[in-house]
Design a protein around this motif. Structure first.
Motif, mmCIF file in Angstrom:
data_model
loop_
_atom_site.group_PDB
_atom_site.id
_atom_site.type_symbol
_atom_site.label_atom_id
_atom_site.label_comp_id
_atom_site.label_asym_id
_atom_site.label_seq_id
_atom_site.Cartn_x
_atom_site.Cartn_y
_atom_site.Cartn_z
ATOM 1 N N HIS A 125 37.280 42.045 40.623
ATOM 2 C CA HIS A 125 37.571 41.537 41.961
ATOM 3 C C HIS A 125 37.445 42.701 42.941
ATOM 4 O O HIS A 125 38.206 43.665 42.873
ATOM 5 C CB HIS A 125 39.010 40.970 41.967
ATOM 6 N N ASP A 134 37.788 48.096 43.699
ATOM 7 C CA ASP A 134 38.006 47.289 42.490
ATOM 8 C C ASP A 134 39.507 47.008 42.369
ATOM 9 O O ASP A 134 40.291 47.882 42.016
ATOM 10 C CB ASP A 134 37.497 48.089 41.287
ATOM 11 N N GLU A 135 39.903 45.791 42.657
ATOM 12 C CA GLU A 135 41.323 45.441 42.745
ATOM 13 C C GLU A 135 41.993 45.291 41.383
ATOM 14 O O GLU A 135 43.169 45.539 41.233
ATOM 15 C CB GLU A 135 41.463 44.101 43.480
ATOM 16 N N THR A 187 46.146 35.539 38.556
ATOM 17 C CA THR A 187 44.919 36.177 39.072
ATOM 18 C C THR A 187 44.012 35.124 39.716
ATOM 19 O O THR A 187 43.467 35.323 40.801
ATOM 20 C CB THR A 187 44.154 36.866 37.918
ATOM 21 N N GLU A 226 35.386 39.658 50.188
ATOM 22 C CA GLU A 226 35.833 39.716 48.787
ATOM 23 C C GLU A 226 34.704 39.284 47.868
ATOM 24 O O GLU A 226 33.902 38.419 48.222
ATOM 25 C CB GLU A 226 36.996 38.745 48.565
ATOM 26 N N VAL A 236 42.114 34.679 43.566
ATOM 27 C CA VAL A 236 40.663 34.744 43.831
ATOM 28 C C VAL A 236 40.008 33.372 43.997
ATOM 29 O O VAL A 236 38.818 33.280 44.280
ATOM 30 C CB VAL A 236 39.921 35.513 42.703
ATOM 31 N N VAL A 243 33.951 38.377 43.620
ATOM 32 C CA VAL A 243 34.462 38.199 42.256
ATOM 33 C C VAL A 243 33.258 38.158 41.321
ATOM 34 O O VAL A 243 32.295 37.431 41.573
ATOM 35 C CB VAL A 243 35.270 36.888 42.131
#
Ligand code: GLA
Length: 715
Positions: A707, A675-676, A607, A643, A611, A645
């Motif tokens: 994310h 919302d990934e 992950t 993007e 990001v 985070v």
């Protein structure tokens, strides 16, 4: 476009930056340089409107010069505030009377540099003040060159700061600064300033854990996280330093600083020059968050050696797992385990060299310990490379143990005074790096190490403060230059190694965060934030760190529980989420991690890789401070806002605090974000800004990472 213009009629220079303006001008008799304006962007004509002819002082016991807003304060005349420069000439004259001589400016692709030269009207000393501004930034870099142009013997410099900053005349100012100690660096402190001086400094030879050379000032504590005017400054110097913030009798506030004048004398011989370190000023009217984001962008684009888009690899460091007991076998095993998690750089810490089995011996003997690594390091490095990782190594080149071949051969290579003890700290002494032979030895030793091994990362440590900073052989000449020359030679060795080994990345460490400043940051890719890796303590350390320094350089490891510092045990996901807020590393003993923990770690690392460019190179918004409640949160936005985070960390939940709403910042109101990580929910930018992102945290030490990715679809 940054732009510096000169107005000949008023003899003023106007520095235009991205969103701010800075203006200075000569006094009518050209014997002082006056500060005119520093604040939000204004047209040149408005800045010039602020120029005031100097009037004779009506204040008894003061002179108009002494009471004026000088850009650089040469001690002399009736100047009683903290000076910028104090000298003694060879005939015993103390005090400077200078006159403006000439000025010039140069443009580069990045911005523009202005210089203004002053000359003592009776002695051969010139003082050149430099100002540099950059396109797209709001920083003013200032530094000074002193030169003895010859004819009257040496000039003894007793105090030489780099700049004097003058925020506008306002009601009382609040000073915000970063203080701490080993294991508790970059804690945020603030104080309302009354009359007098507030001094922050290091007398330790290095930047120090105690204070970081960074400050912020706002009037009447009006600035908040995201609003209000803040004037900030930071020094690019990794040795003893001093910043003085002084409120004068008539209410004027100024902030001056540079190399510490404590125990400092520097004879400048005929023909010699002395360049002083850079002191950088920055203005923002977007609160402390705006100030931090501007510092981060400046560091990424103008200070750090790597490009602004580069990301730091995920690192494993074996210190907490194996301490001094490193050997080929246990490091091979750790390397296999680290690679399986997705780690990208494998670093062996202390213990690989000389007779280094504990901290009593070995520092100075930078050859591989053949009992621990009978085949040398290369077979291990080859395996690490085959596993797809880079190899890194720890060194502490400025230090020596008494119990070492180096000290036995060169007992005079350490700082010491005649007839005085040599105070040991962690059983070690500091090498006198001001000496050219020590500098040569250091460079050759490290150059050999890097030439004989495929080392792509160096953790450069520095584990004690200076004591007895003497150099008996130099007693007749200039022994106090150690304060300057240790740092200058450290910079030289680093610069030269970087030039010869451009594939090697460096980390600055000094027992954790004891050497973090803009000077070292121009030579290293990252810093070791703190030896304290307790996740909750780290939230506080990392928050303070982020006031001044970019998340990309902030190295954060996930380590084992109970934590060595605090004996606290927190869940692995909380430790990961805290460490993912900067540059992620792992420092736990992987041989003890369960299959489930490894699986979790693998997933967090994957992950993080997705990001990390947003975290390391985006814009940071501190949504909630760990100092103010049971939930802390931070948000990172990609520069093109595509993007986002968000991290939320809860640490001590009370009843009714489960659902937290986090209004987000810096998003496009009419764009949509998905919302990934979780359920793919779509939000509009306006919704996220107004209603906020809702996060459910359960119990103590719960955490979330969200994310969000901008999409074309609508709700
Ligand atoms: C310092 C560093 C640690 C570790 C040890 C090794 O304390 O901060 O990370 O490298 O030295 O002795």
């Amino acid at each position: 476009m940054a732009d510096i213009t000169y107005d000949a009629s008023s003899r003023c220079w106007i520095l235009q930056m991205e969103a701010s303006t800075y203006c200075i001008g000569l006094s009518q008799d050209e014997s002082s340089l006056q500060h005119i304006y520093w604040g939000p962007h204004i047209p040149a004509a408005t800045a010039l409107e602020m120029v005031q002819p100097s009037k004779p002082s009506r204040a008894p016991f003061e002179s108009s010069t002494g009471n004026s807003r000088e850009e650089y304060v040469p001690w002399g005349e009736m100047r009683f505030s903290e000076p910028s420069l104090k000298v003694e000439y060879a005939d015993g004259t103390r005090g400077i009377e200078w006159l403006f001589e000439e000025h010039g400016s140069e443009r580069s692709e990045a911005g523009q540099t202005l210089w203004l030269r002053f000359r003592d009207r009776a002695y051969p000393l010139t003082v050149t003040l430099y100002y540099r501004v950059y396109n797209g930034h709001d920083v003013v870099e200032r530094w000074v060159r002193l030169e003895n142009t010859g004819g009257s013997g040496p000039v003894t410099i007793e105090q030489a700061f780099s700049a004097d900053w003058r925020p506008p005349r306002r009601e009382r100012y609040r000073l915000t600064y970063l203080h701490g100690r080993w294991g508790k660096e970059t804690q945020i402190a603030e104080t309302m300033l009354g009359p007098g001086k507030f001094v922050l400094e290091s007398r330790r030879g290095t930047t120090s854990h105690q204070f970081n050379p960074w400050i912020a000032l706002d009037s009447e504590a009006r600035a908040t996280e995201e609003s209000g005017e803040v004037w900030s400054a930071a020094l690019a110097w990794s040795g003893s330093w001093k910043i003085v913030v002084e409120t004068m009798p008539y209410g004027e506030l100024h902030c001056t600083g540079g190399v510490n004048d404590f125990d400092f004398r520097y004879p400048l011989n005929e023909g010699a020059q002395l360049d002083l370190p850079t002191f950088v000023g920055l203005y923002s009217n977007e609160g402390f968050g705006g100030v931090s984001r501007r510092w981060h962008r400046y560091e990424l684009e103008q200070v750090l050696p790597a490009s602004p888009e580069a990301v730091r690899p995920i690192l494993y460091n074996s210190w907490e797992a194996t301490a001094f007991a490193v050997n080929e076998q246990n490091q091979m095993e750790l390397a296999e385990q680290a690679a399986a998690l997705g780690v990208e750089v494998f670093v062996i810490d202390d213990g690989w060299f000389g007779e280094r089995n504990n901290d009593l011996a070995g520092l100075g003997d930078w050859t591989v310990n053949r009992e621990k690594f009978p085949r040398g390091l290369n077979p291990l490095i080859a395996r690490v490379n085959t596993l797809g990782m880079q190899f890194g190594l720890w060194v502490e080149p400025e230090m020596v143990n008494r119990d070492s071949d180096l000290y036995r051969a060169h007992p005079d290579w350490v700082y010491h005074f005649r007839n005085r003890s040599r105070t040991e700290s962690r059983h070690q002494l500091v090498l006198n790096l001001a000496r050219n032979d020590v500098r040569e030895w250091m460079f050759m030793t490290l150059d050999k190490l890097l030439s004989e091994h495929n080392i792509e990362f160096v953790k450069w440590d520095m584990n004690r403060s200076f004591s007895e900073p003497g150099w008996p052989d130099e007693a007749e000449h200039n022994p106090q230059r150690v304060w300057l020359d240790h740092v200058r030679n450290l910079y030289w060795v680093l610069d030269e190694l970087r030039r010869r080994h451009p594939n090697v990345a460096f980390e600055s460490c000094s027992g954790g965060g004891g050497r973090i400043d803009l000077g070292i940051l121009s030579r290293v890719e990252q810093v070791w934030t703190s030896d304290n890796t307790d996740a909750l303590d780290r939230l506080h350390i990392q928050e303070g760190f982020s006031y001044a320094y970019a998340p990309r350089v902030m190295m954060c490891w996930v380590t084992d529980c109970p934590n060595f510092f605090t004996q606290r045990t927190v869940p692995l996901h909380y430790r990961f989420h805290v460490a993912m807020a900067g540059s992620l590393g792992i420092g736990g003993d992987l041989s003890h991690w369960t299959l489930q923990e490894r699986e979790e770690a693998r997933s967090f690392i994957a992950t993080y890789k997705r990001v990390r460019s947003v975290i390391q190179n985006g814009l940071l918004y501190r949504l909630r401070s760990p100092r103010t409640g049971s939930v802390a949160a931070a948000q990172y936005v990609a520069l093109d806002s595509s993007e986002v985070v968000v991290f939320a960390w809860g640490h001590s939940q009370q009843f009714g605090e489960r659902e937290v709403s986090l209004p987000l910042q810096g998003l496009e109101e009419d764009a949509h974000y998905a919302d990934e990580v979780n359920d793919g929910t779509l939000y509009s930018g306006a919704y996220l800004a107004q209603k906020g992102l809702s996060v459910n945290l359960v119990g103590d030490f719960d955490s979330r990472m969200i994310h969000l990715v901008r999409t074309k679809s609508t709700r």
